[in-house]
Scaffold this motif. Structure first.
Motif, short mmCIF file in Angstrom:
data_model
loop_
_atom_site.label_atom_id
_atom_site.label_comp_id
_atom_site.label_asym_id
_atom_site.label_seq_id
_atom_site.Cartn_x
_atom_site.Cartn_y
_atom_site.Cartn_z
N ASN A 246 1.72 -71.21 23.05
CA ASN A 246 1.95 -69.89 22.49
C ASN A 246 3.45 -69.68 22.38
OD1 ASN A 246 -0.75 -69.12 22.25
ND2 ASN A 246 -0.83 -68.68 24.42
N VAL B 190 -8.53 -72.85 16.23
CA VAL B 190 -7.89 -71.57 16.49
C VAL B 190 -7.85 -70.79 15.18
CG1 VAL B 190 -6.47 -72.47 18.38
CG2 VAL B 190 -5.56 -72.48 16.06
N ASN C 238 -1.48 -72.06 12.29
CA ASN C 238 -1.54 -72.37 13.73
C ASN C 238 -2.29 -73.68 13.95
OD1 ASN C 238 -0.10 -70.22 14.78
ND2 ASN C 238 -1.90 -68.92 14.95
N ASP D 9 0.39 -69.80 17.64
CA ASP D 9 -0.30 -70.70 18.56
C ASP D 9 -0.10 -72.13 18.06
OD1 ASP D 9 -1.93 -71.94 20.38
OD2 ASP D 9 -3.75 -70.87 19.83
#
Length: 130
Positions: free
Chosen positions: A2, A61, A46, A26
């Motif tokens: 993150n 994700v 991400n 992310d």
């Protein structure tokens, strides 16, 4: 992983870059700015996290789409798209229709995942999968 995408603006009076806004990511691999329906957007690809022993991969994700608000001069998240090991976004137009494509790499087990294309139908970023 993150982290934050850091947006900077060059201030010609001080001749320095100044932090404008940090956006959560992310494992972001790429970002795509695009202008459609009279508004400016930023799509962040991400990737998630690669497999590192003993932690398993986490590639399924979501990737956010941010809309730029001219009043606050800030980006605000307007939607999240399902991605799997996203490495890039590409905005394009065909015969007056607008599309956003994501390049997915692989799932958590290493199986190659197809890319996905969404048609953008409104400034609300309605994203039905094609």
């Amino acid at each position: 992983i993150n982290a934050e995408y850091m947006g900077f603006r060059f201030d010609s009076s001080s001749e320095r870059f100044e932090l404008v806004q940090g956006l959560p990511t992310d494992g972001a691999h790429a970002a795509e700015f695009f202008h459609v329906f009279g508004e400016t957007f930023l799509a962040v690809a991400n990737f998630g996290a690669r497999r590192k022993k003993p932690v398993p991969a986490r590639l399924a994700v979501t990737s956010p789409i941010f809309r730029f608000d001219t009043a606050s001069e800030q980006f605000h998240e307007c939607t999240r798209l399902p991605t799997t090991g996203a490495t890039d976004f590409e905005f394009f137009e065909i015969e007056g229709a607008f599309f956003l494509a994501v390049s997915n790499e692989a799932d958590d087990t290493g199986v190659v995942i197809n890319s996905t294309i969404w048609e953008l139908r409104s400034a609300g970023v309605d994203v039905p999968e094609l």
